[in-house]
Write an enzyme that holds these catalytic residues in place. Structure first.
Site, PDB file in Angstrom:
ATOM      1  N   GLY A 112       0.868  -1.184   0.000  1.00 27.78           N
ATOM      2  CA  GLY A 112       0.000   0.000   0.000  1.00 27.78           C
ATOM      3  C   GLY A 112       0.897   1.225   0.000  1.00 27.78           C
ATOM      4  NE  ARG A 149     -12.884  11.409   8.655  1.00 29.22           N
ATOM      5  CZ  ARG A 149     -11.995  10.839   7.879  1.00 29.22           C
ATOM      6  NH1 ARG A 149     -11.283   9.825   8.320  1.00 29.22           N
ATOM      7  NH2 ARG A 149     -11.823  11.262   6.660  1.00 29.22           N
ATOM      8  CB  ALA A 157       2.880   2.337   4.695  1.00 27.10           C
TER       9      ALA A 157
HETATM   10  C1  LIG Z   1     -12.847   4.061   1.471  1.00 24.13           C
HETATM   11  C2  LIG Z   1     -11.696   4.725   2.145  1.00 24.13           C
HETATM   12  C3  LIG Z   1     -11.372   6.039   1.857  1.00 24.13           C
HETATM   13  C4  LIG Z   1     -10.281   6.660   2.464  1.00 24.13           C
HETATM   14  N1  LIG Z   1     -10.001   7.948   2.158  1.00 24.13           N
HETATM   15  C5  LIG Z   1      -8.940   8.555   2.735  1.00 24.13           C
HETATM   16  C6  LIG Z   1      -8.590   9.885   2.405  1.00 24.13           C
HETATM   17  O1  LIG Z   1      -9.254  10.537   1.610  1.00 24.13           O
HETATM   18  N2  LIG Z   1      -7.505  10.433   2.982  1.00 24.13           N
HETATM   19  C7  LIG Z   1      -6.729   9.738   3.863  1.00 24.13           C
HETATM   20  O2  LIG Z   1      -5.743  10.276   4.329  1.00 24.13           O
HETATM   21  N3  LIG Z   1      -7.040   8.463   4.190  1.00 24.13           N
HETATM   22  C8  LIG Z   1      -8.113   7.857   3.651  1.00 24.13           C
HETATM   23  N4  LIG Z   1      -8.417   6.566   3.994  1.00 24.13           N
HETATM   24  C9  LIG Z   1      -7.509   5.807   4.841  1.00 24.13           C
HETATM   25  C10 LIG Z   1      -6.300   5.349   4.052  1.00 24.13           C
HETATM   26  O3  LIG Z   1      -6.686   4.997   2.747  1.00 24.13           O
HETATM   27  C11 LIG Z   1      -5.592   4.155   4.655  1.00 24.13           C
HETATM   28  O4  LIG Z   1      -5.428   4.328   6.009  1.00 24.13           O
HETATM   29  C12 LIG Z   1      -4.217   3.973   4.037  1.00 24.13           C
HETATM   30  O5  LIG Z   1      -4.305   3.977   2.647  1.00 24.13           O
HETATM   31  C13 LIG Z   1      -3.557   2.717   4.520  1.00 24.13           C
HETATM   32  O6  LIG Z   1      -2.362   2.512   3.810  1.00 24.13           O
HETATM   33  P1  LIG Z   1      -1.365   1.352   4.214  1.00 24.13           P
HETATM   34  O7  LIG Z   1      -0.244   1.413   3.263  1.00 24.13           O
HETATM   35  O8  LIG Z   1      -1.054   1.466   5.656  1.00 24.13           O
HETATM   36  O9  LIG Z   1      -2.198   0.010   4.049  1.00 24.13           O
HETATM   37  P2  LIG Z   1      -2.990  -0.638   2.805  1.00 24.13           P
HETATM   38  O10 LIG Z   1      -3.125   0.266   1.665  1.00 24.13           O
HETATM   39  O11 LIG Z   1      -4.222  -1.236   3.389  1.00 24.13           O
HETATM   40  O12 LIG Z   1      -2.038  -1.779   2.311  1.00 24.13           O
HETATM   41  C14 LIG Z   1      -1.872  -2.972   3.001  1.00 24.13           C
HETATM   42  C15 LIG Z   1      -0.971  -3.850   2.184  1.00 24.13           C
HETATM   43  O13 LIG Z   1      -0.562  -4.955   2.968  1.00 24.13           O
HETATM   44  C16 LIG Z   1      -0.763  -6.144   2.276  1.00 24.13           C
HETATM   45  N5  LIG Z   1      -0.996  -7.171   3.294  1.00 24.13           N
HETATM   46  C17 LIG Z   1      -1.760  -7.103   4.411  1.00 24.13           C
HETATM   47  N6  LIG Z   1      -1.671  -8.230   5.112  1.00 24.13           N
HETATM   48  C18 LIG Z   1      -0.832  -9.042   4.449  1.00 24.13           C
HETATM   49  C19 LIG Z   1      -0.358 -10.357   4.664  1.00 24.13           C
HETATM   50  N7  LIG Z   1      -0.713 -11.064   5.735  1.00 24.13           N
HETATM   51  N8  LIG Z   1       0.481 -10.890   3.741  1.00 24.13           N
HETATM   52  C20 LIG Z   1       0.857 -10.180   2.635  1.00 24.13           C
HETATM   53  N9  LIG Z   1       0.441  -8.925   2.395  1.00 24.13           N
HETATM   54  C21 LIG Z   1      -0.405  -8.375   3.284  1.00 24.13           C
HETATM   55  C22 LIG Z   1      -1.907  -5.880   1.336  1.00 24.13           C
HETATM   56  O14 LIG Z   1      -1.855  -6.766   0.260  1.00 24.13           O
HETATM   57  C23 LIG Z   1      -1.585  -4.449   0.932  1.00 24.13           C
HETATM   58  O15 LIG Z   1      -0.629  -4.454  -0.084  1.00 24.13           O
HETATM   59  C24 LIG Z   1      -9.518   5.944   3.393  1.00 24.13           C
HETATM   60  C25 LIG Z   1      -9.849   4.638   3.692  1.00 24.13           C
HETATM   61  C26 LIG Z   1     -10.950   4.037   3.112  1.00 24.13           C
HETATM   62  C27 LIG Z   1     -11.336   2.681   3.549  1.00 24.13           C
END
Ligand SMILES: Cc1cc2nc3c(=O)[nH]c(=O)nc-3n(C[C@H](O)[C@H](O)[C@H](O)COP(=O)(O)OP(=O)(O)OC[C@H]3O[C@@H](n4cnc5c(N)ncnc54)[C@H](O)[C@@H]3O)c2cc1C
Ligand code: FES
Lengths: 637, 259
Positions: free
Chosen positions: A42, A330, A44
């Site tokens: 994702g 929120r 991060a």
């Molecule tokens: C509908 C929606 C709208 C949003 N809008 C906003 C916004 O406008 N502004 C804002 O700031 N935030 C927003 N958010 C929040 C934000 O999108 C998320 O908090 C953020 O994108 C999370 O990013 P991340 O990289 O931490 O995780 P994610 O993008 O969830 O990525 C997780 C990754 O980990 C991998 N993964 C997980 N578990 C495993 C495993 N066991 N084995 C292998 N791979 C695994 C997945 O495949 C994925 O690649 C929104 C959230 C939602 C649900």
């Protein structure tokens, strides 16, 4: 267990600079010798993997998706914050810092938040340079909007697809490194466990989701960017596959889980339509900039929206919070919506929503302006509900959306398990008890691009452990355990499907540990969850075999972990005997229904340490000091 | 409503498959298409049968995971809507529904309706990026970009990488996907330095991956859930000609000037 936050000394403005100077550098020639595992692609994970690869480390990146571009970050709509002050409306690093600490209801670590606000500037520069097509003004400069309760316009956006564009930016940087050979990508690979050797995280156990093969991958350090756990509620705005497995497995191996009860319920989602509903759809909060929220004054009013005259409508947010109105934070907006619905003032056939009305804005600005701002959201709403929001008000209701809780990390983003780093939504760090809109994307990219790539070097240089082979006994044991769990799931051969259990768990969590919580309900949940878990392990049916693409098996493993995790969440919610941010304990409210914090007893991070399968986890507290943003009651009136 | 489904079933790792028939006696018009499949799958499991494998994740039309050919059309009967956003109100009582995976040489079937689309990632690896180091960027407002260019770049960048364009194309070409990325980056000043090497590399990889060639059939645009325009293919072709003739190697100043 000791919770050492490792926050550097000195004035808050200088901490990060000073820390970067104090961190040991890794000799460029040595970087190649260090292998780093990044789980998740994702915002991060992709940002971290790309940057670490670019720095010269040997990176392996894992995701359960078929491509890194599918991570749940792709779905973020509204925008990303940065203290650029391009609008000259009084924003600054300090103001973003202040808003985030206050918005989080004083349950975040000040130093981390300040750093986040600082690097927010670099993020926007980076993204624009990558080709992220942010919205622009006619003069060609970047456009901003105000978002989710902020009184300055600091949110950058790309139509209603900001997450998509930011992720595609990070994804392209990642693909570039894959092509350069610095990152090896493992798609369709699900991490099932962390391998701990001599007290350090040194690898992961992975299941190949196409062949079913379970294997170990070793490294000098492991970073988890695996997202949040809102799907513990079954119905949430998260993508269907989002789950807690990676962080939960790390917790079971020694990483403390912080503030699991801090979950965010988003005020503007489309209400549930039927029992078959599989997820809830978010309508971006940016809609609240132009939409007005109301319900009929009379409970049980069945007239169509247009037949209810203005005088008989209750624009309750404008009424209760005159200065913030429809832009109230929120948690506050969500709770008030629930109150209205509980009071019989809900709208729609199921009486399970409130109106978000654009009539005034359309009259004031014209339909084309509204279409330009929110066109794709309006289309999506119409596609899902069959109603045209240009003509009738949208119906919205709160839904689980984001989880502030996560694995505890220090200032370097390292968990209590040495060598295990946690980034993005998966860690607990910056948002306290409530996250501000547009701040999750910022945090994910801050961690991935600008924090972890520096701080991980400190760990690598001070722990000069050489490489470990994938056949060390610790790896073999973890692999065997993962294989055994898989076999157990397939072997129950009961009568109910995984979804049935997940829905049941979700119902309990939503009722007892959702928008409002109380001790009686939480105790009820703590009795119910083990019962559901037991029934799951005696009556679930998982078809097929472990050696094939088996989506039910994947789901079953994730739900099995949710069934354990849910208990910790309720335990934390019960222990935190105060209301703060998204954690609203009904016992603790002011006469007019506002959350009542108890700073004396609860100005701390609650970090839980695993003690074994049937033992109560141990609670450790990291006290929080507020030297800059002074403790005060949040007021949006 | 009562429906009859004919679903392509192909076991994991097997080279061939066949259609199987399923009755769906009680679909609700408010269900999404995938929710209807969830209901069916839960029943299949309860009956001791293997559920239908299909990909999905966001169920909001943005991640690009879902995708299946529904009654001969990628993503089904409603234009500009992904399979996950399709609702049963688009069907009527008594309908027969045929479900197949994307069919294209470059997208081998993994199981039932799930295909391997990793060739798309490899096209991006060939040049679908701007080479910028983390931390090396100038201030975001240092280079103003005309709103029109930024908007067109966004139109192209809206591609979700689902592969419907490939599935719709009689040649199995990935031109629309590739053109969308080339146009997105090529319309921005930041994308100029690598503009012509990018088009050569990406198109080269597209060919190597076994995608067919583009014969201007246009079914990709009609099938695209995001409405990515055929104009981007024309743009790609212009860039490709200039790159092949070697003229494009010098950096071009104004964004979008050539497009
Ligand atoms: C509908 C929606 C709208 C949003 N809008 C906003 C916004 O406008 N502004 C804002 O700031 N935030 C927003 N958010 C929040 C934000 O999108 C998320 O908090 C953020 O994108 C999370 O990013 P991340 O990289 O931490 O995780 P994610 O993008 O969830 O990525 C997780 C990754 O980990 C991998 N993964 C997980 N578990 C495993 C495993 N066991 N084995 C292998 N791979 C695994 C997945 O495949 C994925 O690649 C929104 C959230 C939602 C649900
Ligand atoms: S499931 Fe994400 S686009 Fe359909």
């Amino acid at each position: 267990m000791e919770l050492r936050s490792r926050v550097p000394d000195g004035p808050i403005e200088q901490k990060w600079d000073k820390h970067r100077f104090d961190l040991k550098l890794v000799n460029p020639a040595n970087k190649r010798k260090y292998e780093i595992i990044v789980v998740g692609s994702g915002l991060a994970g992709a940002a971290a993997a790309a940057t670490l690869g670019e720095l010269g480390y040997k990176v392996k990146c894992f995701t359960y998706h078929d491509s890194p571009r599918r991570a749940h970050s792709i779905a973020a709509q509204g925008g990303i914050n940065a203290a650029k002050n391009y609008q000259n409306d009084g924003d600054s690093i300090y103001r973003l810092f202040y808003d985030t600490v206050k918005g989080g209801d004083f349950r975040a670590r000040e130093a981390n938040v300040y750093r986040l606000a600082q690097v927010s500037l670099n993020i926007i520069d980076q993204c624009v340079a990558q080709g992220v097509p942010f919205a622009r003004e006619y003069g060609g400069l970047l456009a901003n909007r105000s978002f989710g309760g902020a009184q300055v316009s600091r949110t950058f956006y790309a139509r209603g697809q900001t997450g998509q564009q930011l992720l595609l930016g990070a994804y392209s940087a990642l693909e570039r490194q894959i092509a350069a050979g610095t990152v090896t990508m493992y798609p369709r690979s699900e991490m099932l466990d962390v391998i701990v050797v001599d007290g350090h995280a040194r690898g992961i156990v992975v299941r190949d989701m196409v062949t079913g093969k379970i294997s170990s991958h070793m490294a000098n350090a492991v970073a988890l960017g695996t997202g949040g756990y809102s799907n513990v509620f079954f119905l949430s705005t998260n993508a269907k596959a989002c789950n807690v497995t990676a962080t939960w497995r790390a917790y079971r191996r020694g990483a403390a889980f912080a503030n699991p009860c801090f979950t965010q319920i988003h005020p503007t989602c489309i209400p549930q339509a039927g029992d078959y509903q599989s997820k809830l759809t978010l309508m971006s909060e940016s809609l609240r900039n132009d939409g007005r929220i109301w319900v009929p004054q009379q409970p049980g009013d069945t007239r169509a929206a247009k037949d209810i005259p203005d005088a008989e409508r209750d624009y309750y947010l404008e009424r209760i919070y005159p200065s913030f109105g429809n832009l109230s934070p929120r948690d506050v907006s969500s709770r008030r919506a629930k109150e209205m619905v509980d009071n019989g003032q809900g709208v729609g056939v199921e009486k399970n929503g409130v109106y978000l009305d654009f009539q005034d804005a359309i009259q004031r600005l014209g339909q084309h302006v509204i279409a330009e701002r929110y066109g794709n959201l309006f289309d999506m709403y119409q596609q899902i509900t069959g109603e045209n929001p240009y003509q009738v008000p949208m119906r919205i209701y709160p839904a689980p959306h984001y989880t502030m809780g996560g694995l505890w990390v220090d200032y370097n983003l390292m968990s209590t398990l040495p060598g295990l780093f946690v980034i993005g939504e998966a860690n607990f760090s910056d948002h306290g008890a409530n996250r501000l809109g547009a701040s999750a994307l910022m945090q994910g990219l801050a961690d991935g691009y600008f924090v972890l790539p520096y701080t991980i070097g400190e760990y690598l240089t001070s722990n000069k452990a050489g490489s470990v082979a994938a056949d060390v006994p610790e790896a073999k044991a973890a692999e065997a355990q993962a294989a055994e769990t898989t076999q157990r799931l397939l072997g129950v051969n009961g009568k109910r499907t995984v979804d049935v259990f997940h829905r049941e768990l979700g119902r309990v969590m939503w009722n007892e540990c959702g928008m409002a919580r109380n001790a009686t309900g939480l105790k009820r949940a703590l009795a119910e969850i083990p019962r559901i878990r037991e029934e799951f392990w005696t009556d679930v049916r998982v078809p097929g075999s472990g050696l094939e693409l088996n989506q039910e098996l994947e789901k079953a493993g994730r739900v099995a972990d949710f069934l354990e995790f849910a208990e910790l969440m309720c335990l934390d919610a019960l222990g935190r005997d105060e209301s703060c941010g998204g954690h609203f304990r009904e016992e603790h409210q002011t006469p007019d229904g506002e959350a009542k914090r108890d700073d004396e007893q609860f100005a701390h991070v609650a970090a839980w340490a695993y003690q074994g399968p049937n033992a109560t986890p141990a609670l450790h507290k990291e006290p929080l000091a507020f030297e800059y943003v002074h403790l005060a009651t949040r007021s949006y009136k | 409503m009562r429906l009859t489904l004919h679903v392509w079933r192909q076991a994991s790792g097997s080279p061939s498959g066949r259609f199987e028939r399923y009755d769906m006696p009680d679909a609700d018009e408010h269900m999404s298409f995938l929710e209807m499949l969830d209901v069916l799958n839960n029943r299949l499991i309860e009956q001791g049968k293997d559920p239908i494998a299909f990909e999905h994740d966001c169920r909001e039309g943005i991640c690009g995971s879902c995708g299946m050919v529904i009654n001969g059309r990628p993503h089904g009967p409603v234009q500009r809507v992904t399979a996950c956003q399709l609702h049963m109100r688009s069907f009527k009582d008594g309908d027969d529904i045929w479900l197949e995976p994307w069919r294209a040489r470059a997208f081998p079937v993994l199981k039932d309706l799930v295909v391997d689309r990793s060739a798309f990632d490899r096209i991006i690896q060939a040049g679908g990026y701007i080479s910028i180091r983390t931390g090396a960027a100038p201030d975001a407002n240092a280079v103003p970009i005309p709103k029109r260019d930024a908007d067109s770049a966004m139109d192209a960048a809206a591609c979700i990488g689902c592969g419907a364009c490939v599935a719709a194309c009689p040649n199995g070409s990935a031109m629309l996907f590739t053109a969308a990325k080339i146009s997105h980056l090529g319309l921005l000043p930041q994308g100029q330095p690598e503009r012509f090497s990018r088009v050569l590399d990406m198109v080269g990889t597209m060919d190597e991956e076994g995608f067919g060639s583009c014969t201007n059939h246009g079914s990709c645009e009609a099938a695209c859930p995001k409405g990515i325009s055929l104009d981007f293919i024309a743009r790609l072709n212009r860039d490709l000609i200039r790159a092949t003739l070697g003229k494009g190697m010098e950096v071009e100043a104004p964004a979008g000037g050539a497009g």
